[in-house]
Design an enzyme around this catalytic site. Structure first.
Site, PDB file in Angstrom:
ATOM      1  N   ASP A 302      -1.036  -2.523  -4.600  1.00  0.00           N
ATOM      2  CA  ASP A 302      -0.403  -2.967  -3.365  1.00  0.00           C
ATOM      3  C   ASP A 302      -1.149  -4.215  -2.906  1.00  0.00           C
ATOM      4  OD1 ASP A 302       0.922  -3.030  -0.763  1.00  0.00           O
ATOM      5  OD2 ASP A 302       1.468  -0.953  -1.137  1.00  0.00           O
ATOM      6  N   HIS A 336       0.788  -6.720  -4.324  1.00  0.00           N
ATOM      7  CA  HIS A 336       1.969  -7.216  -3.611  1.00  0.00           C
ATOM      8  C   HIS A 336       1.652  -8.540  -2.918  1.00  0.00           C
ATOM      9  CE1 HIS A 336       3.886  -2.931  -3.289  1.00  0.00           C
ATOM     10  NE2 HIS A 336       3.700  -3.342  -4.528  1.00  0.00           N
TER      11      HIS A 336
END
Length: 484
Positions: A302, A336
């Protein structure tokens, strides 16, 4: 205001001024209070001139030169014997004696949650691996925690401290959360992380927690844990002062990796994070003040770094921004976003300085990223970046997105102003910029200077941007004088 004296007089007459004076009595500004001097300085002159003052306040804790090896308190090397009680005894002995290092020697040690106490440095020696239990029952009883920006009673984080002073996790060893497709990660409810149709997941509990925060249910009544499938964080110091996380390698976390909450004076240095589970953010300072993140390596599932300050009603209830953050000399690979602000950001963020970082991976979606929406709201201001090297990213080098998740479906105005990038070099991306505000809430003060974007596949995405300024900005070799 006629002069600085009038400005301070008006400010100190208010309640926030009283909090500032209360903090000043202890030689520091109270966490979450407005810093008029810093904001005034940001309005004029070179904002980077404020960084030395921030760094002077960030002082890693110093510990007594006395060691408490966990093996002296019953820990057994080999990774098969539960050493939870041995870690607890060593930490308590160290704390009662006035502090020092609780040392994990070379070898493998299995444990449940580790709760740090004031003046204790958990030192994981080179060649040591601390493996954390995969049994959720071992993380009971419940503790006061924050989950995706919402306070609750939940499973204990793997390493936890509440209301302590002078705590650390150091050393060249490894912390292994042992999250995988059979343990912790399936609770996300995604097949790619091991979840199978018909199995339980976190979705029902997540909705329930959101409803409780919106309804103002007291935190002590937000009781989760068993049967609710909300994964714990790896390292979470909560309401602590003087925190150091240094040198360790962190792998296979159930969820977020390093998550200081409502802390003051935090240093994260030389940490290596390699984990690709769901929501495996690398470092998420939330509602913290005076934070240094330097010389770290992030390869995550992430966001690599995500600066946060509470989600929706809970962020507004606590009203504690994250402020005075310095990020430098870090490397970001998969993730991300590389350096991200959001999305649990309702308490606001101000005065972030990031420099001399390298971000490079085809599996890194964004380099510099802000994610917000009309459910979060929050004031995000004075975000400064310089000397940023981007090899490649999958989407955009710079992303400021108000359409994240709920987008415009909310009544709280997101504000981003004074986002400044200097001397950025990017080698490959789909877009140079993806900057999207709302018509009713445009993005203010995006400034780019001496920035070069090469091998950009498509044009920038720009909507509702005001007061943008470009100086010596080139995309695919062409000088750009305006956006959109």
């Amino acid at each position: 205001m006629s002069d600085r004296r009038d400005f301070l007089k008006m400010f100190l007459a208010g309640g926030a001024g009283a909090l500032l004076l209360q903090g000043a009595a202890y030689g520091e500004t109270a966490p979450g209070t407005f810093d008029p001097l810093l904001s005034h300085a940001n309005a004029e002159g070179d904002p980077w001139a404020r960084v030395p003052a921030i760094l002077r306040r960030i002082k890693p804790p110093v510990f007594r030169r006395r060691d408490y090896p966990v093996t002296r308190y019953g820990a057994v090397e080999g990774g098969r014997v539960d050493c939870t009680e041995a870690f607890r005894r060593a930490i308590n002995a160290c704390h009662r004696a006035g502090g020092g290092r609780v040392v994990v020697p070379r070898g493998q040690f299995l444990t449940g949650p580790i709760h740090l106490r004031s003046n204790v440095n958990l030192h994981v020696s080179e060649g040591a691996t601390v493996r954390f239990s995969q049994n959720p029952k071992d993380y009971l009883p419940l503790v006061f925690s924050r989950w995706e920006g919402m306070e609750l009673m939940n499973y204990s984080p793997l390493i936890y401290a509440y209301g302590q002073r002078n705590v650390a996790v150091t050393g060249k060893g490894t912390l292994d959360g042992q999250g995988d497709r059979e343990h912790w990660w399936p609770w996300k409810g995604q097949e790619r992380h091991g979840w199978k149709k018909g199995e339980p997941d976190q979705k029902k509990a997540r909705r329930a927690l959101e409803e409780m925060t919106e309804a103002g249910v007291p935190v002590t009544q937000r009781v989760f844990g068993e049967g609710h499938y909300l994964r714990p964080q790896f390292i979470q110091p909560y309401r602590c002062q003087n925190v150091l996380i240094e040198g360790v390698t962190i792998r296979n976390s159930p969820m977020w990796e390093i998550h200081p909450v409502l802390c003051t004076n935090v240093t994260v240095r030389g940490v290596r994070i390699e984990t690709h589970g769901p929501n495996n953010d690398g470092c998420d300072p939330e509602s913290c003040r005076d934070v240094l993140i330097e010389d770290c390596y992030f390869d995550t599932g992430d966001d690599c770094i995500a600066v946060k300050s509470g989600r929706n009603a809970d962020g507004r209830r606590l009203a504690m921004p994250t402020e005075n953050i310095v990020i430098r000399n870090c490397t970001m690979k998969d993730g991300h976003g590389g350096i991200t602000v959001g999305s649990e950001i309702s308490g606001g963020v101000r005065n972030l300085f990031a420099e001399n970082c390298r971000l490079d991976s085809p599996n890194l979606d964004h380099a510099l990223r802000v994610k917000n929406n009309a459910m979060r709201g929050g004031l995000l201001e004075n975000l400064y970046f310089r000397n940023i090297q981007v090899g490649q990213v999958a989407h955009a080098v710079i992303t400021i997105d108000f359409n994240y998740e709920e987008g415009a479906k909310g009544k709280f105005t997101p504000v981003v102003r004074n986002f400044v990038v200097e001397n950025l070099r990017s080698g490959r991306s789909k877009h140079a910029l993806d900057v999207q505000g709302f018509q009713s809430a445009p993005i203010y003060g995006l400034r780019l200077k001496d920035c070069t974007f090469e091998n950009v596949e498509r044009g920038s995405v720009v909507a509702n941007l005001r007061e943008a300024a470009l100086e010596n900005v080139r995309i695919n070799g062409r000088l750009i004088e305006q956006l959109g």
